[in-house]
Design an enzyme around this catalytic site. Structure first.
Site, mmCIF file in Angstrom:
data_model
loop_
_atom_site.group_PDB
_atom_site.id
_atom_site.type_symbol
_atom_site.label_atom_id
_atom_site.label_comp_id
_atom_site.label_asym_id
_atom_site.label_seq_id
_atom_site.Cartn_x
_atom_site.Cartn_y
_atom_site.Cartn_z
ATOM 1 N N TRP A 1 83.498 -56.278 -44.765
ATOM 2 C CA TRP A 1 84.042 -55.235 -43.889
ATOM 3 C C TRP A 1 83.184 -55.063 -42.654
ATOM 4 C CZ3 TRP A 1 88.851 -54.708 -44.607
ATOM 5 C CH2 TRP A 1 89.419 -54.693 -45.875
ATOM 6 N N ASP B 1 81.205 -46.719 -41.289
ATOM 7 C CA ASP B 1 82.421 -46.925 -42.072
ATOM 8 C C ASP B 1 82.088 -46.464 -43.489
ATOM 9 O OD1 ASP B 1 84.525 -47.822 -43.615
ATOM 10 O OD2 ASP B 1 84.392 -49.922 -42.986
ATOM 11 N N LYS C 1 90.549 -44.658 -50.991
ATOM 12 C CA LYS C 1 89.563 -44.891 -52.052
ATOM 13 C C LYS C 1 89.067 -43.585 -52.664
ATOM 14 C CE LYS C 1 89.076 -49.309 -50.171
ATOM 15 N NZ LYS C 1 88.841 -49.944 -48.889
HETATM 16 C C1 LIG Z 1 88.979 -50.763 -47.851
HETATM 17 C C2 LIG Z 1 87.971 -50.823 -46.768
HETATM 18 C C3 LIG Z 1 88.331 -51.061 -45.428
HETATM 19 C C4 LIG Z 1 89.749 -51.340 -45.004
HETATM 20 O O1 LIG Z 1 90.472 -50.189 -45.020
HETATM 21 P P1 LIG Z 1 91.993 -50.124 -44.528
HETATM 22 O O2 LIG Z 1 92.241 -48.654 -44.565
HETATM 23 O O3 LIG Z 1 92.807 -50.906 -45.503
HETATM 24 O O4 LIG Z 1 92.066 -50.693 -43.168
HETATM 25 C C5 LIG Z 1 87.334 -51.045 -44.488
HETATM 26 N N1 LIG Z 1 86.055 -50.824 -44.810
HETATM 27 C C6 LIG Z 1 85.681 -50.609 -46.089
HETATM 28 C C7 LIG Z 1 84.237 -50.379 -46.411
HETATM 29 C C8 LIG Z 1 86.617 -50.607 -47.098
HETATM 30 O O5 LIG Z 1 86.252 -50.391 -48.364
#
Ligand SMILES: *Cc1c(COP(=O)(O)O)cnc(C)c1O
Length: 365
Positions: free
Chosen positions: A106, A176, A200
């Site tokens: 990511w 993030d 999540k």
């Molecule tokens: C799941 C995830 C993403 C992607 O998220 P989306 O909402 O599907 O774009 C980005 N960064 C991390 C750390 C993730 O776990």
């Protein structure tokens, strides 16, 4: 009907488990929301009923994460993945640079996307060794020329997590937190921006939470399409166009559930316990289970491990499915197994997984 859920252990990586209490509440109010004669999905986003839900979600998130007036709270769409582009669009001019801490797929994606808009620089990387560890604070190379420094707090795919989040050292820190937001208390005041896809730890997919510092937002480029400017959403309290009303409603119920658990610290204690149970089985398995993450870099949200052979991994996952476990196959880029133990995963699920792991090791070790 419905009974099957009681015998299902949901370890999905995302979208992932929601508290059963929350789903029951959604069900109860689905057809006739609070006696208004229609579902919340069928209501105007400009009406008082929806706006109350929307505003309460913002204030509950502020309360839980102790977000001061220095920061805005936004509900956007496009997932964390759109933030990979929207952040550099707004904060990285062509001749500017941003720093990236590479700790997994990511963060790689975030860096690649930023490269379309400006220059990027790797401030520290754990790519060597297939992202088994989190860099030490001393490994981070700061550069005062960075417009911002980007960190991924928890690496969902590799199962590593910053035990202590890095400092910005004067550079605006952008994080993030898609896979560990609200799983532990963080000092929001240290961040220029925090963003997370809701699916999540916060609710259903379709909502992206952005927490951004006002003085950082003031630096944004104005020459960006309306929907991709943070300013648009700040000015309209995330009601510029139709927001994902149902998702924000469910998110608001998840936040109320989180408040009922006590506090973010209470959630964090529970998360630490759930993860410790599983790591303990790995550590006591005499090498039958091998964790992907280095000990000091272990994630409390995504526990990644391997078995002695790919055949045993397949057999383990197959048996787990038979016994009601979902989502234990690892991500295709890492292989092995992964158990995601987000906030809504009950302790009983961790206990059941430990029993399964011990029994499987005993029979196949
Ligand atoms: C799941 C995830 C993403 C992607 O998220 P989306 O909402 O599907 O774009 C980005 N960064 C991390 C750390 C993730 O776990």
């Amino acid at each position: 009907m419905g009974d099957r859920r009681a015998h299902t252990y949901n370890f999905n990586a995302g979208p992932s488990a929601l508290p059963t209490e929350v789903l029951e509440e959604v069900k109860e109010h689905l057809v006739d929301f609070q006696g208004h004669g229609l579902s919340i999905m069928e209501m105007s986003h400009r009406g008082k009923v929806y706006e109350d839900v929307h505003d309460r979600a913002i204030s509950d998130l502020r309360e839980l994460m102790q977000i001061s007036d220095e920061h805005e709270v936004l509900f956007l769409q496009g997932g964390a993945s759109l933030q990979f582009a929207m952040i550099p669009m707004n904060f990285l001019a062509k001749d500017q640079q941003a720093g990236f801490l590479l700790t997994g797929s990511w963060s790689e994606k975030a860096e690649e996307e930023a490269r379309r808009f400006g220059k990027t620089r790797i401030a520290a990387s754990a790519k060597e060794g297939n992202y088994q560890r989190i860099p030490n604070p001393g490994e981070i190379v700061y550069d005062a020329a960075d417009a911002y420094l980007h960190v991924t707090s928890n690496n969902t795919i590799y199962g590593t997590q910053w035990a202590t989040l890095p400092e910005g050292n004067g550079t605006p820190l952008v994080a993030d937190m898609s896979s560990d937001i609200l799983s532990r208390q963080v000092d929001v005041s240290k961040f220029a921006m925090i963003y997370a896809g809701a699916q999540k730890n916060l609710g259903p997919s379709g909502v992206t939470v952005v927490i951004a510092k006002k003085d950082f937002l003031a630096r944004a480029d104005r020459d960006v399409p309306t929907m991709l400017r943070y300013e648009t959403h700040v000015k309209s309290r995330s009601l510029y166009n139709t927001p994902p009303t149902f998702g924000i409603y469910v998110l608001s119920l998840v936040l109320q559930w989180a408040k009922r658990q006590g506090s973010v610290d209470a959630l964090a204690r529970n998360n630490a316990e759930k993860a410790a149970l599983i790591y303990d089985v790995i550590d006591r398995s005499e090498g039958f289970y091998r964790g992907h993450a280095a000990q000091d870099s272990r994630s409390l949200m995504n526990i990644t491990f391997r078995l002695p052979t790919p055949e045993l991994e397949k057999a383990f996952v197959a048996r787990s499915v038979q016994e009601g476990f979902l989502g234990l196959a690892g991500h295709r880029s890492v292989g092995g197994c992964r158990a995601s133990t987000y906030n809504a995963v009950p302790r009983a699920a961790s206990v059941a997984l430990c029993d399964l792991m011990r029994d499987f090791a005993q029979k196949n070790g």
